[in-house]
Design an enzyme around this catalytic site. Structure first.
Site: not given
Ligand code: IFM
Length: 446
Positions: A168, A354
């Protein structure tokens, strides 16, 4: 909650994700250096209730128990991150053998449990020594990152076939360097954009180092479908600006070898920090694009004096997670088909790296954690994913955020994203109803 999930391909990769600073703890053990998150969390006022990742889930010591949970869950993949300051405590130079040993043991144990490791090299825990020389504002950090990728891959490449470079970069740029909500806590607003370029350059240089070692390369981008709040041309222009900043700035250079039109953000077309050859390096071939999806974004015209060319009003009329994030499963198929339409043949296969939600979970008197809201969330998003695949988008895997409840950055331990509940006082792990639901669904697939 609905009935059985739709059928996914037999070779579809099911997995769960975590990140080093969010679960490991042991921040001073075995030669680990200091990271920007150690500094940030120990500075009062940055994290809710002054919480830190000093102990987190104590995964550094409890990893055998956590791998047993993964194996019992029945997933074939585990996405974790490697803490750069464990490998190079000051961000450059020879590797710290004890740091490499930790991930070496983890990888061996995963393979023995039948789980394929998928490491991420950078999930925001930059060595503080590099931040002291400018962090990602300093172009040299991109070169340091490629060096770190090479030394880490040299130790693990015989057992780890695919790697994620960055997690990210949008969130790290905006939360870390523009708004100061995350480490390193800089508040540069749009002057933070060189950090985006240097992260992407670091990705490209590391990608080449990994490919030279015969490895597959991915990046995990946080992407969102963007909707103007109304038909007013000012809202539509603001939505274009937001889409440029959140999505295109981080995906066009990777897939098309060029930046989008930055005029939407009021920025010059040829920023001085982009050097000849950088875009070719950034566009090194990707074996898959990792997509982290949580929710769509509604965008309205800028507030005068707000400092940004848009505002983000809430999405009304949908359920929200404990974090207050809107639950919109259809946003996932919209995002995926939108990527296919935008990038066409330039889009590599996708892995959802994710997806998940925060729920205010508690362990009931009978020992169960009844996280029905999470089961509904995952069920809805898997159906949306299936729709996108049926519409022709090539998606190879789906990783849930997260295996364990963990340190949720500026929110500390207040947001629980895990399939497994963690009691932080005792470090007791309790698989939630969602864990049992997924285990049964994967078991039914054989
Ligand atoms: O916990 C985070 C992760 O580190 C990166 N993506 C989003 C998740 C939830 O906020």
């Amino acid at each position: 909650m609905s009935s059985a999930l739709p059928e996914f391909p037999a070779d579809f990769r099911w997995g769960v994700s975590t990140a080093a600073y969010q679960i490991e703890g042991a921040v001073t053990e075995d030669g680990r250096g200091r990271s920007v998150w150690d500094t940030f969390t120990h500075t009062p006022g940055h994290v809710r209730d002054g919480q830190t990742g000093d102990t987190a889930c104590d995964h550094y010591h409890r990893w055998p128990e956590d791998i047993a949970l993964l194996a019992d869950l029945g997933v074939g993949g585990y996405r974790f991150s490697i803490a750069w300051p464990r490998i190079q405590p000051d961000g450059s130079g020879p590797a710290n053998p004890k740091g490499l040993d930790f991930y070496d043991r983890l990888v061996d144990a995963l393979l023995a449990a039948g789980v394929t490791p998928l490491p991420t090299l950078f999930h925001w825990d930059l060595p503080q020594a590099l931040e002291d020389t400018g962090g990602w504002l300093n172009r040299d950090t991109a070169h340091r990152f490629a060096e770190y990728a090479a030394v880490t891959a040299d130790r693990l490449s015989d057992r780890v076939p695919a790697w994620i470079t960055l997690n990210e970069p949008f969130v790290h740029t905006v939360y870390g360097y523009a708004l100061g909500i995350h480490a390193p806590g800089r508040t540069l607003m749009l002057d933070a954009l060189p950090t985006a370029h240097h992260q992407l350059l670091g990705h490209g240089l590391a990608a080449t180092a990994l490919r030279d070692r015969g490895l597959e390369v991915m990046i995990a981008n946080n992407l969102t479908p963007v909707h103007p709040a109304g038909d007013d041309p000012a809202d539509v222009a603001a939505a274009t600006a937001y889409d440029t900043l959140h999505n295109r700035l981080f995906t066009d250079p990777l897939l098309l070898g060029r930046y989008p039109d930055l005029a939407a953000l009021g920025l010059p077309a040829d920023p001085p920090y982009v050097h000849d050859g950088d875009l070719a390096a950034i566009a090194a071939p990707l074996d898959a694009l990792g997509v982290n999806y949580y929710h769509p974004t509604r965008v309205a015209a800028a507030d005068p004096g707000g400092g940004l060319p848009f505002t983000l009003p809430p999405i009304e009329g949908v359920p929200t997670t404990a974090f207050g994030w809107p639950v919109v499963p259809e946003g996932l198929d919209e995002l995926l088909t939108g990527l296919r339409d935008r990038y066409g043949a330039a889009l590599p296969p996708i892995t959802i790296t994710e997806n998940g939600c925060s729920v205010a979970d508690t362990v009931d008197g009978d020992g169960r954690v009844r996280d029905t809201a999470r089961i509904d969330y995952l069920d809805g998003h898997l159906r949306a994913l299936h729709r996108a695949m049926a519409a022709g988008v090539e998606v190879r895997g789906y990783f849930i955020w997260s295996l364990l409840d963990n340190f949720e950055w500026a929110e500390g331990y207040h947001q629980r994203f895990g399939l497994v509940h963690v009691d932080y006082a005792t470090q007791r792990r309790t698989p939630k109803d969602s864990y049992h639901w997924l285990r049964a669904a994967l078991g039914r697939r054989g």
